[in-house]
Design a protein around this motif. Structure first.
Motif, short mmCIF file in Angstrom:
data_model
loop_
_atom_site.label_atom_id
_atom_site.label_comp_id
_atom_site.label_asym_id
_atom_site.label_seq_id
_atom_site.Cartn_x
_atom_site.Cartn_y
_atom_site.Cartn_z
N GLY A 155 33.62 77.22 1.32
CA GLY A 155 32.47 77.58 0.54
C GLY A 155 32.42 76.81 -0.95
N ALA A 156 32.98 75.54 -0.73
CA ALA A 156 32.90 74.77 -2.26
C ALA A 156 31.79 73.83 -2.17
CB ALA A 156 34.20 73.99 -2.30
N LYS A 157 31.03 73.58 -1.05
CA LYS A 157 29.98 72.82 -1.08
C LYS A 157 28.87 73.54 -1.23
CE LYS A 157 31.95 68.80 0.15
NZ LYS A 157 31.86 67.33 -0.11
N PHE A 158 27.62 72.74 -1.96
CA PHE A 158 26.12 73.35 -2.01
C PHE A 158 25.22 72.35 -1.99
CE2 PHE A 158 27.37 72.41 -6.27
CZ PHE A 158 26.21 71.80 -6.93
N ALA A 159 24.14 72.48 -1.71
CA ALA A 159 22.90 71.82 -1.67
C ALA A 159 21.75 72.13 -2.42
CB ALA A 159 22.42 71.48 0.00
N GLN A 160 21.48 71.09 -3.20
CA GLN A 160 20.04 71.39 -3.91
C GLN A 160 18.94 70.68 -3.16
OE1 GLN A 160 19.91 70.19 -8.02
NE2 GLN A 160 17.77 70.14 -7.94
N ILE A 161 17.95 71.30 -2.73
CA ILE A 161 16.94 71.02 -1.88
C ILE A 161 15.49 71.20 -2.20
CG2 ILE A 161 15.77 70.91 0.59
CD1 ILE A 161 18.65 71.52 1.72
N GLY A 162 14.70 70.10 -2.43
CA GLY A 162 13.43 70.21 -2.77
C GLY A 162 12.44 70.09 -1.57
N VAL A 163 11.59 70.93 -1.14
CA VAL A 163 10.72 70.98 0.08
C VAL A 163 9.25 70.95 -0.38
CG1 VAL A 163 9.89 72.08 1.93
CG2 VAL A 163 12.60 72.31 1.34
N THR A 164 8.73 70.23 0.14
CA THR A 164 7.05 69.97 0.00
C THR A 164 6.52 70.20 1.42
OG1 THR A 164 6.96 68.56 -1.72
CG2 THR A 164 5.02 68.80 -0.70
N VAL A 165 5.49 71.42 1.68
CA VAL A 165 4.88 71.46 2.77
C VAL A 165 3.41 70.68 2.87
CG1 VAL A 165 3.91 73.17 4.08
CG2 VAL A 165 5.86 73.83 2.73
N GLU A 166 3.48 69.92 3.93
CA GLU A 166 1.93 69.32 4.19
C GLU A 166 1.02 70.09 5.11
OE1 GLU A 166 0.55 64.87 5.75
OE2 GLU A 166 2.51 65.72 6.24
N THR A 167 -0.27 70.35 4.56
CA THR A 167 -1.06 71.39 5.25
C THR A 167 -2.41 70.43 5.37
OG1 THR A 167 -2.04 72.45 3.18
CG2 THR A 167 0.03 73.35 4.25
N MET A 168 -3.23 71.02 6.40
CA MET A 168 -4.49 70.58 6.59
C MET A 168 -5.64 70.51 5.45
SD MET A 168 -7.14 71.33 9.68
CE MET A 168 -7.53 72.98 9.09
N ILE A 170 23.69 67.05 -2.20
CA ILE A 170 24.66 67.76 -1.59
C ILE A 170 26.00 67.48 -2.21
CG2 ILE A 170 26.24 68.29 0.57
CD1 ILE A 170 24.02 67.41 2.30
N GLN A 171 26.64 68.53 -2.87
CA GLN A 171 27.95 68.28 -3.68
C GLN A 171 29.03 69.30 -3.19
OE1 GLN A 171 26.59 68.79 -7.71
NE2 GLN A 171 26.22 66.56 -8.12
N THR A 178 26.59 72.85 7.70
CA THR A 178 27.49 72.04 6.90
C THR A 178 27.20 70.86 6.27
OG1 THR A 178 28.45 70.85 8.89
CG2 THR A 178 29.24 73.09 8.61
N SER A 179 27.88 70.52 5.37
CA SER A 179 27.66 69.27 4.38
C SER A 179 27.61 67.90 5.44
CB SER A 179 28.57 69.03 3.51
OG SER A 179 29.93 69.02 3.80
N GLU A 180 28.57 68.06 6.43
CA GLU A 180 28.57 67.04 7.25
C GLU A 180 27.47 67.01 8.14
OE1 GLU A 180 31.19 66.40 11.17
OE2 GLU A 180 32.47 66.80 9.48
N GLU A 181 26.83 68.04 8.42
CA GLU A 181 25.46 68.25 9.32
C GLU A 181 24.39 67.45 8.54
OE1 GLU A 181 24.11 71.67 11.66
OE2 GLU A 181 26.10 72.29 10.41
N LEU A 182 24.22 68.01 7.25
CA LEU A 182 22.97 67.72 6.58
C LEU A 182 23.16 66.29 6.08
CD1 LEU A 182 22.69 70.82 4.40
CD2 LEU A 182 21.17 70.18 6.51
#
Length: 191
Positions: free
Chosen positions: A87-100, A190-191, A127-131
């Motif tokens: 559990g030492a890895k984490f991700a910071q993700i910014g998401v934007t949704v594109e709509t009509m 990812i860190q 997992t970090s490997e996947e991402l």
């Protein structure tokens, strides 16, 4: 007796004016008819169907009309522990949704707490490997797109991936038009 002669001339004068008025009135009616026809042909023929129109009259666009930009709805950045051992890895993700359009963006906003929760659950299972791979990010974007579309009543199908030696799948019926076009990443750390 000269008095009666001008009276006779006055009686005959309205006839030419009456004919002139009929010709002018006919020309005005003709011009109005031509103008109304042009308005119907040029103006109303290109309007979008009204919201209450029958479904057969509506046209579903895969993307907005040319010149009509989509609406982007940025979500707050999310920090998530990943499923890496320890559990030492984490991700910071910014998401934007594109709509009509803005109406769809407002519908997404109404479900934002449940959508954010679903996105956090999705990311925490990776997992970090996947991402770190492009394919992993694309799969995550598809999964997030599904979670954003679900509360609005739309399904997002998995992209068809042919495996070596497998039989080709039958083509599924085309899904209904989804006004949520997709998901974009504005940041991915990812860190």
């Amino acid at each position: 007796m000269t008095v009666s002669a001008p009276a006779a001339t006055d009686a005959s004068a309205p006839k030419p004016k009456g004919k002139k008025m009929i010709v002018i009135g006919g020309a005005v009616v003709l011009l109005l008819a031509i103008g109304a026809g042009a308005w119907m042909f040029l103006g109303r023929g290109h309007e979008e169907p009204e919201e209450g129109a029958a479904p057969a009259a509506k046209v579903a666009h895969a993307k907005p009309k040319e010149g009509t930009p989509p609406t982007f709805l940025p979500l707050e950045n999310m920090v998530v522990n990943l499923a890496d051992p320890g559990g030492a890895k984490f991700a910071q993700i910014g998401v934007t949704v594109e709509t009509m359009d803005q109406k769809t963006a407002d519908q997404v906003k109404a479900y934002l707490p449940s959508i954010r929760s679903a996105v956090l659950m999705l990311v925490s299972q990776r997992t970090s490997e996947e991402l770190l791979t492009r394919e992993g990010k694309e799969k995550l974007a598809t999964d997030i797109h599904r979670e954003v579309s679900r509360p609005l009543g739309f399904e997002v199908e998995e992209p068809a991936h042919e495996e070596a030696g497998s039989k080709p799948r039958k083509k599924a019926r085309a899904p209904a038009f989804n006004p949520v076009y997709g998901v974009l990443f504005s940041s991915f750390i990812i860190q």
